[in-house]
Design an enzyme around this catalytic site. Structure first.
Site, short mmCIF file in Angstrom:
data_model
loop_
_atom_site.label_atom_id
_atom_site.label_comp_id
_atom_site.label_asym_id
_atom_site.label_seq_id
_atom_site.Cartn_x
_atom_site.Cartn_y
_atom_site.Cartn_z
N ASN A 76 0.86 -1.18 0.00
CA ASN A 76 0.00 0.00 0.00
C ASN A 76 0.90 1.24 0.00
O ASN A 76 1.54 1.54 1.01
CB ASN A 76 -0.90 -0.02 1.25
CG ASN A 76 -1.85 1.17 1.30
OD1 ASN A 76 -1.51 2.28 0.88
ND2 ASN A 76 -3.03 0.95 1.84
N GLU A 119 11.50 -0.05 9.56
CA GLU A 119 12.76 0.34 10.20
C GLU A 119 13.78 0.91 9.24
O GLU A 119 14.55 1.81 9.60
CB GLU A 119 13.31 -0.85 10.98
CG GLU A 119 12.40 -1.10 12.17
CD GLU A 119 12.72 -2.32 12.98
OE1 GLU A 119 13.49 -2.18 13.93
OE2 GLU A 119 12.21 -3.40 12.67
MO1 MOS Z 1 11.29 -2.95 16.32
S1 MOS Z 1 12.68 -1.70 17.10
O1 MOS Z 1 12.04 -4.47 16.20
O2 MOS Z 1 9.90 -2.90 17.16
#
Ligand code: MOS
Length: 778
Positions: free
Chosen positions: A664, A738
Site C-alpha cells: 500500500n 525500520e
Molecule cells: Mo522494532 S525496534 O524491532 O519494534
C-alpha cells in the site's frame, strides 16, 4: 527446495494490493471507537493502580511506610517488596531471561535492592485513579543510597568486552586482518561518533488492564507488539499454562521497539489484580515511561576506515562503547550494517560496555542499523570529500554485488536504482562539489545523502481464513498493528487472494485466541502476516479444487487439479478460462456454508527455513535459501544552517526505498516519512539528559524532551523502487518500518558538512554544537 507459488504467479493483475487504500481503522480511531489497552473501562469493578518509584538510582530500601497511604479513602491494597505475591519465575538470571524472552533485566519489588532511578518500589491500587495517585504520594520511602554509576563515560564506570551482545553477536568479530589492512591503506580516516540516549516516546504510553476472569484465567489488555510472546512470558512468570493467559491488543499508539517485550508494569498489574480480585488498570505516566520500557542507549563509536586512492574500501575497524544496565549485556548491534553495506575485504568490530544504574536499553526503531549507519555513512562522506569524489560515486565504487559479511548473493537489491531516482528527484546534479560555498542570504546551504538498509529477518506465524459461500471472508492472525497499517494491508492481500472486494473481508488481529504469530517487530509483520494469509487462501483453493474435480456437476469434473487456477474468485482451467465456476456456485452445490484454510508463513520462501527467533542475526542464522535478504534505500537532505544562531533547518527531503513489494503506497509512504522524521529528531534535537551524579533523567517529559513538530519538517518526497523478490516470502515483501530511519542522521550530518565545511559527529547537532564547530579553525 520446496518453493511456494508467489502471490504474483497466482493472482489477478488488477486488485487492491499495491493501491493506496485509506486505513480501514482510520474512522474508528478518529471517532474514538478504537479501544486501546487503557480503555477497557466497562470491566466490572475496575480499579486503578499507580506506581511509586525510587528517587535514588542505587541502594536499598530500608523502610517503606505505607500506613498513612493505606488509610486513604478508596485504597484497596498497597504492594511493596515486603508483600508482593511471589512469582513462579523471575528474569533475574541469564538463563531465565532467555527462557522468558524478557529483557526487563530485574523484576522490581522482588528484593529491597534499587538498581536505577524510577524503579518501582510500591504499587497502590484504589477505586479511582485520583485516590491511587494521592495515596501513592503519601508513601514514605527511607533508602540507603549508594553512589551510582551514570553512564559509560562516568569515571566510576568499568568498561568490559562482553562475551556476546544480547546472546546474538560475539563481543569481538573479525573478518580477515583488518588491522594490517588498515596499516597498509594509502587513505586512513579515523573518526569518533556519539549518540545521546533517546527514548521512543510513542504517543500511547505503556498500559495494562489485567482481568482475572477466574482464579486461574487471566486476560490482559496490554500495550504489546508481541501477543504470543507476552502470553508466553506472563504465563511463565505467573506459573500458569499458556492457555490460561489471554492477551488482547486491538490497537497500539506506536511502539518503535519499546513494546516489543514484557516489562515489569504488566506483571505488576496482573499480580495486583489477582490480589484485589478486581480488574486493575495501570498506565505509565510520561516521566515513568522514561524508566519503564527501555530506550536507545547512549553510545560512542570509533570507526577507522582504510581505502585506496581511488576510493575503494580495504578495511574497517569499528569500536562501540555504550551503557548497559546492571544485569544485561545489551547493546544495539551496530556492527551488522557497517560490515555489510559495502564491498569490504577486512573488518573488525568490538563492543565495549559499562554497567550503570539505569534501566536496560532495548530495541528502538532499526536497533543497531540506525546508529551504525551514522558512523559508516558519515565516514563514506568523509572519504568522498577527502578524495574529491562525489558522495554517490564513492558508494558506487564500493557497491556490494554480494553480502561481504556472509558471501551470499542478495535475494534482490535495487540500491543503484534508489541512488539514481533519489538524485533525480532531489536535483543532486545542482550540488556544488565544494563544501561551505553555497549561500542563500545569510544561510549556509548544504546537500547530503546516505544509504539505508535493513535486513529481512527470519520469522514465522500462522493465519486462518474462512471464506463464506455468500462472498464474505473472515481473516485471522494474532498479530498487532502498531498503528502503521497492518489492518489495511492484510485486508488488501486477503481480498486479492480470495478474489473479493476489500469491503467483504474482515481482518481480525490482536488477540492470543487467534492463530499464533510472531511479534510485530524487526519489520517482519507485513511480510509474514501477508504471506501466511495469502498461503491460507491458497489452502482454501486447493480444497475447493479437490471438491470441484470430484463433483459430477462441476464444469471442472475430472480435470487435473494442477490445471485449475483461481482467478478473481473463480475456479477455472488455466488453458481454457471459460471452463469453470465461481466458488459460490461450487460451495452451494456442495452444501458448504463456509470453508476454512490455514497456513504457516515463514520468511525465506523455503519451507525448510530454520526455526529461529524473530530477530535472528544473519551472521548466525542463515536463511535456508542461501540468500542474504535486505531492503535498501537512499535519503537525500538539504539543510539551511544559520551561522549566527547555529540552527539547522531541514529544507528539502527525498527518500527512495526498495523494499520488495509495496502493499500500500499510502501507508508505506507514511512509514518512510515517520522514520525520516524520527531520524531528523535524533539528528537535531532528541536527547534524554541525565544528571551525572544522581543518574536520574532531567528532561523526562514531552515538554523538555524535544521531538520534531510540523514546523521542523519540510514537505517530504518519498518514492519506491518496486522489486519482485522470489526468496523473501510468498508475497515478496521486505518490510519498511525500520529501514526508513536508517541513514537519516548521516544524511542530515552530511548536509551540515556540505553547508558549513565542518563535520559534526556528536548527536544531536544542537545550535551550541553547530556554533562551536563553526568557530573552529579549518
Ligand atoms: Mo522494532 S525496534 O524491532 O519494534
Amino acid at each position: 527446495m520446496n518453493m511456494n507459488p508467489q502471490f504474483s504467479e497466482t493472482n489477478p493483475k488488477e486488485g487492491v494490493v499495491g493501491q493506496p487504500l485509506d486505513r480501514i481503522d482510520g474512522r474508528a480511531k478518529v471517532t474514538g471507537q478504537a479501544t486501546y489497552s487503557a480503555e477497557y473501562n466497562q470491566l466490572p469493578n475496575l480499579t486503578h493502580a499507580v506506581l511509586k518509584t525510587s528517587d535514588i538510582a542505587k541502594g536499598r530500601v530500608q523502610r517503606i511506610d505505607i500506613s498513612t497511604a493505606a488509610k486513604q479513602p478508596g485504597v484497596l491494597a498497597i504492594f511493596t517488596h515486603e508483600n508482593l505475591p511471589k512469582l513462579a519465575k523471575l528474569p533475574n538470571t541469564p538463563e531465565d531471561k532467555k527462557a522468558l524472552n524478557a529483557p526487563m533485566g530485574y523484576m522490581p519489588m522482588t528484593s529491597d535492592q534499587i538498581f536505577y532511578a524510577g524503579q518501582p518500589v510500591a504499587v497502590v491500587v484504589a477505586d479511582t485513579l485520583e485516590n491511587a495517585q494521592y495515596a501513592a504520594s503519601l508513601i514514605r520511602v527511607n533508602s540507603k543510597a549508594e553512589v551510582p554509576v551514570a553512564a559509560y563515560h562516568d569515571p566510576k564506570a568499568t568498561l568490559y568486552v562482553p562475551e556476546s551482545v544480547q546472546g546474538r553477536l560475539d563481543g569481538v568479530t573479525r573478518r580477515n586482518d583488518a588491522q594490517a589492512a588498515f596499516q597498509r591503506a594509502p587513505v586512513q580516516l579515523t573518526a569518533t561518533y556519539s549518540h545521546a540516549t533517546i527514548h521512543h516516546n510513542m504517543m500511547e504510553p505503556g498500559a495494562t488492564t489485567a482481568h482475572w476472569e477466574a482464579p486461574d484465567r487471566l486476560t490482559i489488555y496490554d500495550t504489546t507488539q508481541g501477543i504470543s510472546e507476552t502470553q508466553k512470558t506472563v504465563s511463565q512468570m505467573l506459573g500458569l499454562s499458556v492457555e490460561q493467559v489471554r492477551v488482547v491488543t486491538k490497537y497500539l499508539g506506536g511502539g518503535f521497539g519499546s513494546k516489543a517485550w514484557v516489562w515489569p508494569h504488566t506483571v505488576l498489574a496482573a499480580l495486583a489484580a489477582k490480589a484485589v480480585k478486581r480488574p486493575v488498570k495501570l498506565v505509565l505516566t510520561r516521566p515513568q515511561q522514561f524508566t519503564s520500557m527501555g530506550y536507545r542507549e547512549e553510545q560512542q563509536q570509533v570507526l577507522r576506515l582504510g581505502a585506496t586512492q581511488s576510493g575503494k574500501l580495504t578495511s574497517l575497524i569499528h569500536e562501540k562503547t555504550s551503557t548497559t544496565s546492571p544485569w544485561d549485556d545489551y547493546a544495539e548491534t551496530n556492527s551488522r550494517i557497517i560490515g555489510m553495506l559495502y564491498e569490504l575485504p577486512a573488518y573488525e568490530s568490538t563492543y565495549r560496555m559499562a554497567r550503570a544504574n539505569v534501566m536496560t536499553p532495548t530495541s528502538t526503531r532499526a536497533p543497531g542499523d540506525m546508529p551504525g549507519s551514522f558512523a559508516i555513512e558519515c565516514s563514506m562522506d568523509d572519504l568522498a570529500a577527502h578524495l574529491n569524489i562525489d558522495p554517490i560515486q564513492v558508494r558506487l565504487i564500493n557497491y556490494a554485488e554480494k553480502d561481504s559479511s556472509t558471501g551470499h548473493p542478495w535475494s534482490s537489491k535495487s540500491l543503484k536504482e534508489c541512488y539514481t531516482r533519489g538524485a533525480e528527484l532531489f536535483g543532486w546534479s545542482k550540488r556544488n562539489p565544494k563544501a561551505g560555498e553555497t549561500r542563500q542570504g545569510r544561510m549556509l546551504v548544504g546537500m547530503g545523502m546516505a544509504t539505508a538498509s535493513y535486513p529481512v529477518h527470519n520469522s514465522q506465524g500462522n493465519a486462518r481464513v474462512r471464506l463464506y459461500a455468500d462472498g464474505r471472508a473472515v481473516v485471522q492472525s494474532g498479530a498487532t498493528d502498531l498503528g502503521t497499517g497492518t489492518y489495511t494491508i492484510i485486508t488488501q492481500v486477503a481480498a486479492d487472494s480470495l478474489g473479493l472486494p476489500a469491503e467483504k473481508v474482515r481482518f481480525e488481529l490482536g488477540d492470543s485466541t487467534l492463530p499464533s504469530t510472531a511479534w510485530s517487530g524487526g519489520s517482519t509483520a507485513a511480510g509474514r502476516v501477508s504471506s501466511s494469509v495469502y498461503l491460507a487462501a491458497q489452502d482454501i483453493w486447493q480444497k475447493l479444487i479437490k471438491i470441484a474435480v470430484a463433483d459430477r456437476k462441476s464444469p471442472l469434473y475430472q480435470a487435473n487439479p494442477t490445471d485449475v487456477v483461481m482467478e478473481k474468485g473463480r475456479l477455472q482451467l488455466k488453458a481454457d478460462p471459460g471452463k469453470g465456476e465461481s466458488f459460490g456456485e461450487l460451495m452451494k452445490r456442495a452444501s458448504l456454508g463456509d470453508i476454512e484454510g490455514s497456513a504457516l508463513g515463514r520468511y525465506g520462501s523455503s519451507y525448510e527455513a530454520p526455526q529461529t527467533t524473530a530477530n535472528a542475526d544473519p551472521k548466525e542464522k542463515e536463511h535456508a535459501s542461501g540468500h542474504s535478504m535486505h531492503a535498501f534505500g537512499a535519503h537525500f537532505c538539504e539543510v539551511h544552517v544559520d551561522p549566527e544562531l547555529g540552527t539547522v533547518r531541514v529544507s528539502r527531503w527525498v527518500s527512495v526505498m526498495a523494499a520488495g513489494r509495496i502493499l500500500n503506497p499510502k501507508t508505506a509512504r507514511s512509514q518512510v516519512m515517520g522514520g525520516s522524521i524520527f531520524g531528523i529528531g535524533a539528528a537535531l534535537m532528541e536527547q534524554t539528559k541525565q544528571d551525572p551524579n544522581l543518574a536520574r533523567y532531567t528532561n523526562a517529559s514531552l515538554a523538555d524532551y524535544h521531538i520534531p513538530v510540523n514546523a521542523d519538517i519540510p514537505n517530504m518526497v518519498v518514492d519506491f523502487i518496486e522489486e519482485h523478490d522470489p526468496y523473501v516470502n510468498a508475497m515478496g515483501v521486505k518490510g519498511i518500518g525500520e529501514i526508513s530511519i536508517v541513514g537519516v542522521t548521516a544524511a542530515v550530518a552530511n548536509a551540515v558538512f556540505h553547508a558549513t565545511g565542518k563535520r559534526l559527529r556528536s548527536l544531536p547537532m544542537t545550535p551550541s554544537k553547530v556554533l562551536e564547530a563553526l568557530r573552529e579553525p579549518v
